[in-house]
Each structure stands twice: as C-alpha cells, then as structure tokens.
Enzyme design. Structure first.
Site, PDB file in Angstrom:
ATOM      1  N   ALA A 102       0.919  -1.280  -0.065  1.00 48.65           N
ATOM      2  CA  ALA A 102       0.119   0.061   0.096  1.00 48.65           C
ATOM      3  C   ALA A 102       0.893   1.290   0.089  1.00 48.65           C
ATOM      4  CB  ALA A 102      -0.891   0.006   1.320  1.00 48.65           C
ATOM      5  N   CYS A 120      11.655   5.809   2.619  1.00 47.58           N
ATOM      6  CA  CYS A 120      11.619   7.301   2.292  1.00 47.58           C
ATOM      7  C   CYS A 120      12.114   8.086   3.486  1.00 47.58           C
ATOM      8  CB  CYS A 120      10.241   7.593   1.875  1.00 47.58           C
ATOM      9  SG  CYS A 120       8.945   7.193   3.199  1.00 47.58           S
TER      10      CYS A 120
END
Length: 439
Positions: free
Chosen positions: A240, A366
């Site tokens: 996701a 990230c």
C-alpha cells in the site's frame, strides 16, 4: 474487483484476528506514519495556487524564516513539529553534513516540492502525454538512450501467463463485454517538470481506467533497481498504497504479482488503487494478500524471482509537520522511530527468504536515517548467509544524476543509494539497496 481478492476464497492468506492493534500499527507498511505524502498525493497537494508557484520562482530564499509555520500547497499554514525538527537537525546535521541545510529548507517548504506523472499503459494516454509535453514536462526515462533494464525500452510479446480474454462479472468501474486483444507493450513513462508545477489529479470516469498516477519520481528508483522481466514471480511485501505495484506493471508482464498489505485500511486503499488503474483481465496475475510481512518468507519460501520491500519507516516529509497531538504526537513518533530498525530487519530477512536462488530483493525507505537504511542492510548481510550486495552506482546513479541528488554513503562497497532532496531536485528522500540470493 481487486478488493474481492482479499476476502473469501480468493484471499491468499486469511487475516489474523489475533494480532493486536498496537502490533498492527507497527507491522503494516508505513502505518506508523500515515500516508506517504511524497508518493501518493492528497487532494490538497495536487494543485497549487498560481501566486504560490510564482513565489517559488521569484523568491531566492528557499526556506521559511520562521520554522513554526509553513505554507502548504493549498496556501494553508502547516505547523512544524519542533521536537522532530530538533532531532532531525541533530541527526542529519551529523550524517549528511553540508547537504542537510539545503535538504532541510526543501522539506520545510512544501510549495517547492516536485512530483512526477506516471502514465498508465493500460489506458489511453496519448492526449495526456501531449498536454504534459505542451506544458514543459519532460520524460524522466528517455527510452532512446536509457541504459537500464531492457524491459523498459523494448516491447514484449504477449505473456502466455496472461490470457487475452478472461470473462469477469460486470464491474461498475470497468466494462467486461469487450474482449481484450492482448496486453500493451511494457513501457514505463514518467514525466517531470523542472519547476514545482502540479498536474491535476486524474478524474474518475465510469468504465474507464485512470490514465496517470501522481508520485514522487524517486519512488520509481526501487522499481527500476528491481529489474522485473517477463514471466517473473514478483512480491511487493508492503504494497500500500500501490504506486510501486503499478510501476512494476508498467515495466514488464510478470507471471505473478503478489501485493501484500497487513493493515486492513491500507489494504483497502491498495485494492482501490489497483482497481482504478489495472484491467480486470489481470486479476489472475495480480493478487492481494494480508500476511504478516515478518513471516511471509517462511510461508512462501523460495517462491519469488523478485521481491520489493518498501519498508515502513520514519517518513521525513510528513513527520516534520505536527499531527493532531502536536508536540506530544511528535514525541510518540520518535519513540516509534527507535523501534523501526528491528522491524525493518525482520522484514528484510523475510523478503530474502521468499526469494529463489538467483533472485533479487530491493529494500527501500523514504527516510534519510542511517539507522533505518545502511545499518539495516549491513545487519542483514552480516547475519544472512548465501546473499550478496549488488552495486547500483553505474546502473542507476550515473544515468539519472541529472535529475536526482545522490549522496555518497561513505562505505565500500556502497550499501545502497540515497536520494537527498535539494533545491531544483526536490525528489526524495529515498534510500534503496539491492541484495541477491546466491544459494
């Protein structure tokens, strides 16, 4: 259509009701931080008032003078979480050195963030492509001289694992009465703009797939490093919201793509993304599962050629801004952050266990945090026999250094690539590392 894959007989693995809500928050991909604002844009972030864009071009100062509030893309004031910023200043000032002040200014100035437009090969995109080029967007990956995986630049014949026409029940989103003539040639096309120009979100049209996906262009780097080829069995371990799964399907025709997501809310988000971009005849190839990623490698050991682990991490972009609890919420996040490397190490070991000998796994985050990036990779390399690190410098960093700021990681051989956002190249943060299973 894809939402039905996670329930009933079509679900690969049953949901484990015994998992506690606390465990669930930590084990689902990025669930400890909420949606990845750098990869999948909220409605607020998809457009910017003209006067704010003009401000970026005319004002030479790239960061706000007052770090308490900054302007969002819609002109609203966002409060900076001081406890997070102080920790970042302390940690990244040491780890990134001279790159941190400029990266800090970019992270604190959402108006300057750039985004990419990834075209969907399963939809009609010629008009979108013309509009993008007319507005000054350029291709991130020029196919004529791209020195990357050949699957990105050369068309493939129809994969025998994908029937040309599969009957499906009628869907309110996609009509099923027209037989599919065969998959279009793989072609990863992403357009970027040198300025922080925002392209509008693709509208929902009944019976039509969305023609493009908005994302942080650095999110494509793990997919490029994965090098998916026709017929590969691919696992997206923490899938996701689904942007990287969509990118995988642009690059090649895999025999199987398993999108795993443990958190039920994020899994529903993932299914909706797939349903909006992928045709129904791919439902036999693309499946959604809900297993605990830490044990996935045990239950499906040696089953995959390629595994992507976009791990849950302390998202540097979103963490800088206060949540509903303000500074108290920031303190909670920092405590969660300290536990993340253990979870990331477990997930990476599981990803490697799911590989067949000769297969490769790509680990990505990230965040710029060394403890969640290089140290996780190094810990796994030191404790997992039969695996080897693969260098990505010549394959990715050199060909794409025009668009991304890659920073040296001070380790030989390099434990991966780190994209640090800088003014004019605001992509990232993004860390990626590729590991091959040799036995």
């Amino acid at each position: 259509m894809f939402r039905r894959l996670v329930s009933g007989e079509l679900c690969i693995l049953r949901w484990r009701h015994s998992q506690s809500s606390k465990c669930l928050r930590l084990l689902s991909c990025n669930s400890v931080i909420g949606p990845d604002r750098g990869q999948d844009l909220s409605r607020e972030e998809r457009t910017v008032p003209t006067e704010l864009v003009r401000l970026v071009h005319t004002n030479t100062r790239i960061g706000p003078a007052d770090d308490t509030f900054v302007s969002s893309r819609a002109g609203k004031q966002k409060r900076v979480c001081k406890v997070i910023l102080d920790r970042f200043d302390q940690q990244y000032g040491q780890e990134l050195g001279p790159l941190w002040p400029s990266a800090r200014a970019v992270l604190l100035n959402p108006v300057c963030w750039q985004y990419g437009v990834m075209l969907n090969r399963f939809a009609a995109v010629s008009e979108v492509k013309q509009r993008l080029q007319g507005q000054g967007f350029v291709s991130l990956l020029p196919h004529t001289d791209l020195p990357l995986n050949s699957s990105l630049s050369q068309p493939h014949p129809t994969s025998p694992t994908q029937p040309s026409s599969i009957p499906h029940p009628t869907s309110p989103t996609q009509p099923s009465s027209i037989p599919h003539p065969g998959p279009p040639p793989p072609s990863l096309q992403c357009f970027i703009h040198p300025s922080p120009v925002r392209y509008p979100s693709p509208p929902h049209r009944q019976g039509q797939l969305k023609p493009y996906y908005l994302m942080n262009a650095a999110s494509l780097l793990p997919v490029l490093a994965l090098g998916v080829e026709e017929g590969d069995r691919v696992l997206d371990l923490c899938s996701a919201p689904g942007g990287k799964a969509l990118a995988i399907l642009q690059t090649a025709d895999p025999a199987r793509l398993c999108c795993n997501e443990m958190d039920p809310h994020r899994r529903d988000w993932l299914a909706k993304t797939l349903e909006s971009f992928i045709p129904q005849w791919l439902s036999s190839t693309v499946t959604v599962s809900n297993q605990d990623g830490r044990i996935f490698g045990q239950s499906e050991a040696g089953m995959y050629d390629k595994v992507l682990l976009d791990a849950p991490c302390s998202n540097d972009r979103s963490w800088l801004f206060s949540g509903p609890g303000g500074e108290q919420h920031g303190a909670v996040r920092l405590r969660e952050r300290a536990r993340l490397p253990t979870l990331q190490t477990q997930l990476l070991r599981s990803a490697l266990a799911a590989l067949r000998p000769g297969g490769v796994a790509v680990y990505s985050t990230c965040t710029m945090s060394r403890s969640e990036n290089q140290e996780v990779v190094e810990a796994v390399l030191n404790t997992c026999p039969g695996v080897e690190l693969q260098d990505l410098e010549e394959e990715l960093a050199l060909p794409l250094q025009e668009h991304f700021t890659f920073t040296p990681l001070g380790h030989t051989p390099s434990l991966g690539l780190l994209v640090v956002p800088q003014q004019g190249q605001t992509w990232g943060p993004m860390f990626l590392s590729r590991i091959k299973r040799i036995r």
